[in-house]
Motif scaffolding. Structure first.
Motif, PDB file in Angstrom:
ATOM      1  N   ILE A  17       0.840  -1.203   0.000  1.00 14.53           N
ATOM      2  CA  ILE A  17       0.000   0.000   0.000  1.00 14.53           C
ATOM      3  C   ILE A  17       0.874   1.252   0.000  1.00 14.53           C
ATOM      4  O   ILE A  17       0.699   2.145  -0.818  1.00 14.53           O
ATOM      5  CB  ILE A  17      -0.943   0.004   1.228  1.00 14.53           C
ATOM      6  CG1 ILE A  17      -1.838  -1.234   1.211  1.00 14.53           C
ATOM      7  CG2 ILE A  17      -1.767   1.287   1.273  1.00 14.53           C
ATOM      8  CD1 ILE A  17      -2.589  -1.480   2.500  1.00 14.53           C
ATOM      9  N   ALA A  18       1.799   1.308   0.932  1.00 13.45           N
ATOM     10  CA  ALA A  18       2.703   2.462   1.068  1.00 13.45           C
ATOM     11  C   ALA A  18       3.855   2.057   1.976  1.00 13.45           C
ATOM     12  O   ALA A  18       3.810   1.001   2.597  1.00 13.45           O
ATOM     13  CB  ALA A  18       1.956   3.661   1.640  1.00 13.45           C
ATOM     14  N   ASP A  19       4.837   2.925   2.085  1.00  8.04           N
ATOM     15  CA  ASP A  19       6.001   2.557   2.892  1.00  8.04           C
ATOM     16  C   ASP A  19       6.178   3.388   4.154  1.00  8.04           C
ATOM     17  O   ASP A  19       7.173   3.259   4.846  1.00  8.04           O
ATOM     18  CB  ASP A  19       7.285   2.594   2.051  1.00  8.04           C
ATOM     19  CG  ASP A  19       7.571   3.969   1.486  1.00  8.04           C
ATOM     20  OD1 ASP A  19       6.773   4.890   1.698  1.00  8.04           O
ATOM     21  OD2 ASP A  19       8.615   4.111   0.828  1.00  8.04           O
ATOM     22  N   ASN A  20       5.205   4.248   4.459  1.00  4.30           N
ATOM     23  CA  ASN A  20       5.298   4.999   5.712  1.00  4.30           C
ATOM     24  C   ASN A  20       3.899   5.205   6.292  1.00  4.30           C
ATOM     25  O   ASN A  20       2.890   5.074   5.604  1.00  4.30           O
ATOM     26  CB  ASN A  20       6.031   6.330   5.514  1.00  4.30           C
ATOM     27  CG  ASN A  20       5.321   7.261   4.577  1.00  4.30           C
ATOM     28  OD1 ASN A  20       4.188   7.675   4.840  1.00  4.30           O
ATOM     29  ND2 ASN A  20       5.955   7.603   3.463  1.00  4.30           N
ATOM     30  N   MET A  21       3.880   5.517   7.563  1.00  2.00           N
ATOM     31  CA  MET A  21       2.619   5.635   8.301  1.00  2.00           C
ATOM     32  C   MET A  21       1.711   6.710   7.703  1.00  2.00           C
ATOM     33  O   MET A  21       0.505   6.503   7.561  1.00  2.00           O
ATOM     34  CB  MET A  21       2.913   5.929   9.769  1.00  2.00           C
ATOM     35  CG  MET A  21       1.689   6.000  10.632  1.00  2.00           C
ATOM     36  SD  MET A  21       2.091   6.327  12.354  1.00  2.00           S
ATOM     37  CE  MET A  21       2.447   4.682  12.901  1.00  2.00           C
ATOM     38  N   GLU A  22       2.271   7.839   7.359  1.00  2.33           N
ATOM     39  CA  GLU A  22       1.467   8.936   6.835  1.00  2.33           C
ATOM     40  C   GLU A  22       0.736   8.530   5.561  1.00  2.33           C
ATOM     41  O   GLU A  22      -0.452   8.805   5.397  1.00  2.33           O
ATOM     42  CB  GLU A  22       2.347  10.166   6.589  1.00  2.33           C
ATOM     43  CG  GLU A  22       2.842  10.832   7.846  1.00  2.33           C
ATOM     44  CD  GLU A  22       3.989  10.107   8.560  1.00  2.33           C
ATOM     45  OE1 GLU A  22       4.584   9.153   7.972  1.00  2.33           O
ATOM     46  OE2 GLU A  22       4.278  10.466   9.705  1.00  2.33           O
ATOM     47  N   ASP A  23       1.450   7.870   4.659  1.00  2.00           N
ATOM     48  CA  ASP A  23       0.831   7.461   3.394  1.00  2.00           C
ATOM     49  C   ASP A  23      -0.173   6.323   3.582  1.00  2.00           C
ATOM     50  O   ASP A  23      -1.172   6.253   2.870  1.00  2.00           O
ATOM     51  CB  ASP A  23       1.899   7.057   2.384  1.00  2.00           C
ATOM     52  CG  ASP A  23       2.712   8.237   1.890  1.00  2.00           C
ATOM     53  OD1 ASP A  23       2.287   9.399   2.082  1.00  2.00           O
ATOM     54  OD2 ASP A  23       3.799   8.004   1.319  1.00  2.00           O
ATOM     55  N   LEU A  24       0.098   5.433   4.537  1.00  2.00           N
ATOM     56  CA  LEU A  24      -0.855   4.348   4.814  1.00  2.00           C
ATOM     57  C   LEU A  24      -2.178   4.906   5.319  1.00  2.00           C
ATOM     58  O   LEU A  24      -3.252   4.527   4.851  1.00  2.00           O
ATOM     59  CB  LEU A  24      -0.275   3.367   5.836  1.00  2.00           C
ATOM     60  CG  LEU A  24       0.866   2.491   5.351  1.00  2.00           C
ATOM     61  CD1 LEU A  24       1.548   1.801   6.520  1.00  2.00           C
ATOM     62  CD2 LEU A  24       0.355   1.463   4.353  1.00  2.00           C
ATOM     63  N   VAL A  25      -2.094   5.835   6.264  1.00  2.00           N
ATOM     64  CA  VAL A  25      -3.320   6.429   6.814  1.00  2.00           C
ATOM     65  C   VAL A  25      -4.013   7.275   5.748  1.00  2.00           C
ATOM     66  O   VAL A  25      -5.243   7.253   5.637  1.00  2.00           O
ATOM     67  CB  VAL A  25      -3.019   7.239   8.086  1.00  2.00           C
ATOM     68  CG1 VAL A  25      -4.256   7.977   8.577  1.00  2.00           C
ATOM     69  CG2 VAL A  25      -2.482   6.311   9.184  1.00  2.00           C
ATOM     70  N   ALA A  26      -3.252   7.984   4.940  1.00  2.00           N
ATOM     71  CA  ALA A  26      -3.853   8.783   3.859  1.00  2.00           C
ATOM     72  C   ALA A  26      -4.584   7.891   2.868  1.00  2.00           C
ATOM     73  O   ALA A  26      -5.667   8.250   2.385  1.00  2.00           O
ATOM     74  CB  ALA A  26      -2.779   9.606   3.157  1.00  2.00           C
ATOM     75  N   ASP A  27      -4.020   6.731   2.566  1.00  2.00           N
ATOM     76  CA  ASP A  27      -4.684   5.800   1.655  1.00  2.00           C
ATOM     77  C   ASP A  27      -6.015   5.336   2.241  1.00  2.00           C
ATOM     78  O   ASP A  27      -7.024   5.294   1.551  1.00  2.00           O
ATOM     79  CB  ASP A  27      -3.788   4.589   1.365  1.00  2.00           C
ATOM     80  CG  ASP A  27      -4.430   3.653   0.362  1.00  2.00           C
ATOM     81  OD1 ASP A  27      -4.362   3.955  -0.846  1.00  2.00           O
ATOM     82  OD2 ASP A  27      -5.007   2.620   0.793  1.00  2.00           O
ATOM     83  N   PHE A  28      -6.005   4.995   3.517  1.00  2.00           N
ATOM     84  CA  PHE A  28      -7.250   4.602   4.185  1.00  2.00           C
ATOM     85  C   PHE A  28      -8.265   5.745   4.109  1.00  2.00           C
ATOM     86  O   PHE A  28      -9.432   5.527   3.773  1.00  2.00           O
ATOM     87  CB  PHE A  28      -6.993   4.228   5.645  1.00  2.00           C
ATOM     88  CG  PHE A  28      -8.251   4.053   6.438  1.00  2.00           C
ATOM     89  CD1 PHE A  28      -9.000   2.886   6.333  1.00  2.00           C
ATOM     90  CD2 PHE A  28      -8.714   5.056   7.272  1.00  2.00           C
ATOM     91  CE1 PHE A  28     -10.180   2.727   7.055  1.00  2.00           C
ATOM     92  CE2 PHE A  28      -9.889   4.903   7.999  1.00  2.00           C
ATOM     93  CZ  PHE A  28     -10.620   3.732   7.884  1.00  2.00           C
ATOM     94  N   ALA A  29      -7.824   6.948   4.414  1.00  2.00           N
ATOM     95  CA  ALA A  29      -8.739   8.097   4.428  1.00  2.00           C
ATOM     96  C   ALA A  29      -9.327   8.364   3.050  1.00  2.00           C
ATOM     97  O   ALA A  29     -10.516   8.677   2.936  1.00  2.00           O
ATOM     98  CB  ALA A  29      -8.009   9.332   4.957  1.00  2.00           C
ATOM     99  N   ARG A  30      -8.512   8.233   2.009  1.00  2.00           N
ATOM    100  CA  ARG A  30      -9.008   8.456   0.641  1.00  2.00           C
ATOM    101  C   ARG A  30     -10.060   7.433   0.241  1.00  2.00           C
ATOM    102  O   ARG A  30     -10.975   7.735  -0.516  1.00  2.00           O
ATOM    103  CB  ARG A  30      -7.850   8.376  -0.359  1.00  2.00           C
ATOM    104  CG  ARG A  30      -7.074   9.623  -0.533  1.00  2.00           C
ATOM    105  CD  ARG A  30      -6.136   9.553  -1.731  1.00  2.00           C
ATOM    106  NE  ARG A  30      -5.200   8.427  -1.665  1.00  2.00           N
ATOM    107  CZ  ARG A  30      -4.032   8.447  -1.036  1.00  2.00           C
ATOM    108  NH1 ARG A  30      -3.653   9.532  -0.397  1.00  2.00           N
ATOM    109  NH2 ARG A  30      -3.252   7.391  -1.044  1.00  2.00           N
ATOM    110  N   SER A  31      -9.918   6.214   0.735  1.00  2.00           N
ATOM    111  CA  SER A  31     -10.822   5.142   0.319  1.00  2.00           C
ATOM    112  C   SER A  31     -11.954   4.890   1.314  1.00  2.00           C
ATOM    113  O   SER A  31     -12.701   3.927   1.159  1.00  2.00           O
ATOM    114  CB  SER A  31     -10.024   3.852   0.085  1.00  2.00           C
ATOM    115  OG  SER A  31      -9.410   3.428   1.283  1.00  2.00           O
ATOM    116  N   SER A  32     -12.091   5.763   2.308  1.00  2.00           N
ATOM    117  CA  SER A  32     -13.103   5.566   3.346  1.00  2.00           C
ATOM    118  C   SER A  32     -14.059   6.749   3.402  1.00  2.00           C
ATOM    119  O   SER A  32     -13.702   7.863   3.037  1.00  2.00           O
ATOM    120  CB  SER A  32     -12.421   5.404   4.708  1.00  2.00           C
ATOM    121  OG  SER A  32     -11.573   4.296   4.699  1.00  2.00           O
ATOM    122  N   SER A  33     -15.234   6.456   3.910  1.00  2.00           N
ATOM    123  CA  SER A  33     -16.209   7.533   4.094  1.00  2.00           C
ATOM    124  C   SER A  33     -15.862   8.322   5.361  1.00  2.00           C
ATOM    125  O   SER A  33     -15.163   7.818   6.244  1.00  2.00           O
ATOM    126  CB  SER A  33     -17.616   6.944   4.227  1.00  2.00           C
ATOM    127  OG  SER A  33     -17.743   6.290   5.483  1.00  2.00           O
TER     128      SER A  33
END
Length: 90
Positions: A17-33
């Motif tokens: 998904i990503a290689d750092n915490m910030e990008d992992l959480v951002a990915d979740f946020a982009r794909s979540s309501s």
């Protein structure tokens, strides 16, 4: 606590998904309501109310996710995720 979130985004295949915490959480946020983000933040807040967050985290995630691999304690790991989610809270 939302076990699927932690396992999916911080489990052994996190680097898909990503290689750092910030990008992992951002990915979740982009794909979540917004409701999903809010619900996860509530779950984190409840989890942090436990007397021994470290033990509870270790018991829940066993060896699948170790916040120390991210240079955090369980408490600071969850607080960091919550902070990052707060940037996406409606």
């Amino acid at each position: 606590m939302s076990t699927p979130f932690i396992h999916i985004y911080f489990g052994q295949d996190f680097d898909l998904i990503a290689d750092n915490m910030e990008d992992l959480v951002a990915d979740f946020a982009r794909s979540s309501s917004p409701d999903d983000i809010c619900a996860l933040r509530v779950d984190i807040a409840r989890f942090l109310q436990q007397a021994d967050v470290e033990s509870a985290f270790k018991q829940m995630y066993e060896n699948d996710v170790d916040p120390h691999d991210w240079h955090h304690t369980a408490d600071s790991f969850l607080r960091r995720i919550d902070f990052l989610l707060s940037k996406n809270d409606p």
